[in-house]
Design an enzyme around this catalytic site. Structure first.
Site, PDB file in Angstrom:
ATOM      1  CG  ASP A   1      -2.196  -0.612   1.080  1.00 17.90           C
ATOM      2  OD1 ASP A   1      -2.513  -0.958  -0.064  1.00 17.90           O
ATOM      3  OD2 ASP A   1      -2.926  -0.740   2.074  1.00 17.90           O
TER       4      ASP A   1
ATOM      5  CE  LYS B   1      -5.828   4.765   1.444  1.00 18.04           C
ATOM      6  NZ  LYS B   1      -7.017   4.664   2.258  1.00 18.04           N
TER       7      LYS B   1
ATOM      8  CG  MET C   1      -7.927   7.592   7.434  1.00 18.66           C
ATOM      9  SD  MET C   1      -8.925   6.234   6.794  1.00 18.66           S
ATOM     10  CE  MET C   1      -9.330   5.339   8.279  1.00 18.66           C
TER      11      MET C   1
END
Ligand code: SAH
Length: 253
Positions: A42, A64, A177
Site C-alpha cells: 500500500d 492510493k 484519517m
C-alpha cells in the site's frame, strides 16, 4: 446453505508493515517478505521494507493517492486471489496494523471465500507509534483510563455528529484519517460545553524523518493546522493526557 469451499495449500500473509520507520517492522514480517514470490503493498508502506524481498519477486503497488484508491478495493481483492493462484507464497503488506482501519478483514474474507487461509502478522499501529515517538502515553493513571480509536473519514453521509457526544474527560481519542475533516470534527466536539479547551495534538508523518507535531486546543487547532499546512497522513490525538507533555517539559527544565 452455501457450498463448502475447497481449501487450497498456499501461504498467504496479511502483514502490518508498521507506521513508516522501516525499523519498526517485526522479525516475523521480514521472514514472510523474504519467503514471498509476490508482494502487494500500500501507499503507507515504506518502500524500504521491500529490500527484504527476494530478487525477482513480483512487487505490486496498490496504493492510493489523496484518499482515492488507484486500484479499487474490489480489484485489490481479485488481484490477491489471482496472485494466490499463481504463487506458493504471497504477502499483502499494509501500513500500521492490518486490522486497524486497514480493510484487512475484507481481504481476509475474500481470500477465505476462494479457499485461501491467511496468516495475519500484526504491525505497530500508527497511533501507538506516533504517541511513542512524541513521548505521549496514551493511558496514564492520572489522565486517561480509556483510549478511543476512531475514523474521521465518513464514507457518504458526511455526518460528524458522533463527535459531539465524545466525552473525553478521562479518555484519549485518536482520530485516524481525520485531518481533511478537522474543521467539521472540531466544530462538532466544541458543541459540548467546556470541550473547546481540550488539548489536541496532530502528528504528521509519524516516525519518519519528516515527522511534524502541532499542538493547541479544540478552539484554535484549525487555524494552527491551516497555518502550518498539515496534510495526511496525520493522526489527531485529543484529551487531557496532552498536558502530560508539559509536565515532562517542566520536570526536565
Ligand atoms: N492500518 C493503519 C491505519 C490506516 S488508515 C494503522 O494501523 O496505522 C490511514 C490513516 O492512518 C492515515 O490517514 C493517518 O491518520 C494514519 N497514519 C498512518 N500512518 C501514519 C503516520 N506515519 N503518521 C501519521 N498518521 C498515520
Amino acid at each position: 446453505m452455501s457450498q463448502p469451499v475447497e481449501k487450497k495449500e498456499k501461504k498467504i500473509y496479511l502483514i502490518g508493515a508498521g507506521p513508516g520507520d522501516p525499523k519498526l517492522l517485526t522479525l516475523k514480517a521480514i521472514e514472510a517478505i523474504q519467503a514471498s514470490q509476490a508482494i502487494l503493498y500500500d501507499q503507507l508502506v515504506n518502500p524500504d521494507v521491500l529490500q527484504y524481498a527476494q530478487p525477482g519477486a513480483n512487487l505490486v503497488f496498490v496504493g492510493k493517492k489523496k484518499g482515492k484508491h488507484i486500484i479499487p478495493q474490489d480489484d485489490i481483492n481479485k488481484l490477491l486471489v489471482e496472485l494466490a493462484g499463481t504463487y506458493d507464497t504471497v504477502s499483502r503488506l499494509k501500513g500500521g496494523d492490518p486490522f486497524i482501519f486497514g480493510r484487512g478483514g475484507e481481504e481476509l474474507e475474500h481470500l477465505a471465500i476462494h479457499g485461501y487461509s491467511c496468516e495475519v502478522i500484526p504491525g505497530i499501529t500508527s497511533a501507538a507509534a506516533a504517541a511513542a515517538y512524541i513521548g505521549l502515553p496514551l493511558t496514564h493513571r492520572n489522565y486517561s483510563s480509556q483510549i478511543i480509536f476512531i475514523t474521521g473519514h465518513k464514507k457518504e453521509d458526511g455526518d460528524y455528529s458522533e463527535f459531539t457526544s465524545l466525552d473525553l474527560h478521562d479518555k484519549t481519542a485518536v482520530i485516524y484519517m481525520g485531518v481533511t475533516a478537522l474543521h467539521e470534527i472540531v466544530r462538532e466536539m466544541c458543541r459540548k460545553e467546556g470541550n473547546c479547551e481540550l488539548p489536541i495534538a496532530i502528528i504528521e508523518n509519524a516516525t519518519l524523518p519528516s515527522q511534524r507535531v502541532i499542538r493547541g486546543t479544540l478552539g484554535n487547532i484549525v487555524e494552527i493546522a491551516s497555518h502550518t499546512q498539515i496534510t495526511p497522513p496525520a493522526l489527531i490525538i485529543i484529551g487531557n493526557i496532552i498536558k502530560f507533555m508539559d509536565r515532562i517539559e517542566e520536570v526536565m527544565k
